[in-house]
Write an enzyme that holds these catalytic residues in place. Structure first.
Site, PDB file in Angstrom:
ATOM      1  N   ASP A  61       0.825  -1.211   0.000  1.00 46.39           N
ATOM      2  CA  ASP A  61       0.000   0.000   0.000  1.00 46.39           C
ATOM      3  C   ASP A  61       0.864   1.267   0.000  1.00 46.39           C
ATOM      4  OD1 ASP A  61      -2.010  -1.825   0.337  1.00 46.39           O
ATOM      5  OD2 ASP A  61      -2.819  -0.945   2.170  1.00 46.39           O
ATOM      6  N   HIS A  78       3.908  -2.123   3.156  1.00 47.13           N
ATOM      7  CA  HIS A  78       3.919  -0.756   2.626  1.00 47.13           C
ATOM      8  C   HIS A  78       5.259  -0.498   1.951  1.00 47.13           C
ATOM      9  CE1 HIS A  78       0.837  -0.815   5.756  1.00 47.13           C
ATOM     10  NE2 HIS A  78       0.245   0.164   5.096  1.00 47.13           N
TER      11      HIS A  78
HETATM   12 ZN    ZN Z   1      -2.534   3.018   3.305  1.00 47.28          ZN
END
Ligand code: ZN
Length: 243
Positions: A47, A189
């Protein structure tokens, strides 16, 4: 035997075979999976990208290992990194949306929430062509009315590495290696160099244990689950309650 007779014979045979077909499929499916399919599938999902350095390093590492992943992109970051996004798609990774500004989809103006989703969807279509760009709601937050208006499958996660709050490649890699199970959707991430390093280490370690790293679409396909628009998936076949 004449053609007519052969067809008649085939028709007679077809009736009992068709009657048996559903039972044969059911009884054969379970043992076949256990006996002939030892491969385990997981989906790495990243993400909050794309970013210049870390995302490119990650793509290099995945390419070296023949591993695929899924990227949930923040729309406002796409313009500066269009080549990186094109590279993701060209190298067989799945690209999805993480809204335009990392918006909380559980509160605020409902129309604005949808606008952020549409904005990023439009960007991805312009850049990569028509397709189904799945959505990961930022923080996993999602209002029922927003979910109902989303025309693509949405994805939560089944293994949260919490990599954003501990920039420690060893700890994050260990977490993935120790806890990954067949069918998992792993949350990471790619802004963090430590997360990139951890992910690649986990790919190396788990590949030896028979894991394959696939896109979400491929994970659902392998598990025989048809992803449905408006649902928030924890893993294929497991849906998170919305609202
Ligand atoms: Zn996020």
């Amino acid at each position: 035997m004449t053609g007519k007779k052969r067809r008649a014979l085939l028709c007679m045979l077809a009736v009992p075979l068709l009657a048996l077909a559903p039972r044969r499929e059911q009884s054969a499916a379970v043992p076949a999976m256990e006996a002939e399919e030892p491969v385990k599938y997981v989906a790495l999902t990243f993400d909050d990208g794309p970013w210049a350095e870390t995302t490119e390093q990650l793509l290099d590492g995945l390419a070296e290992r023949g591993a695929k992943a899924t990227f949930f992109l923040i729309g406002e970051q796409i313009a500066e990194h269009e080549d990186t996004v094109r590279r993701m798609a060209a190298e067989g990774h799945q690209v999805g949306s993480h809204t335009f500004t990392h918006r909380d989809l559980s509160r605020g103006d409902p129309a604005e929430r949808l606008r952020e989703i549409e904005q990023t969807d439009t960007l991805l279509r312009d850049l990569l062509g028509e397709g189904s760009y799945w959505l990961r709601p930022p923080w996993g937050f999602l209002a029922a009315e927003t979910a109902a208006a989303v025309g693509v499958p949405m994805v939560y996660w089944s293994l949260d590495t919490e990599d954003w709050r501990r920039p420690d490649a060893d700890a994050v890699a260990r977490d993935i290696i120790d806890h990954a199970r067949d069918g998992d959707i792993i949350l990471l991430h790619d802004p963090y160099p430590t997360s990139v390093e951890a992910a690649l280490r986990a790919v190396d370690a788990l590949s030896v244990q028979g894991y394959r790293f696939v896109t979400l679409e491929e994970l659902f396909r392998q598990k025989g689950i048809e992803p449905e628009p408006g649902k928030l998936y924890i893993r294929p076949g497991e849906v998170r309650k919305i609202g």
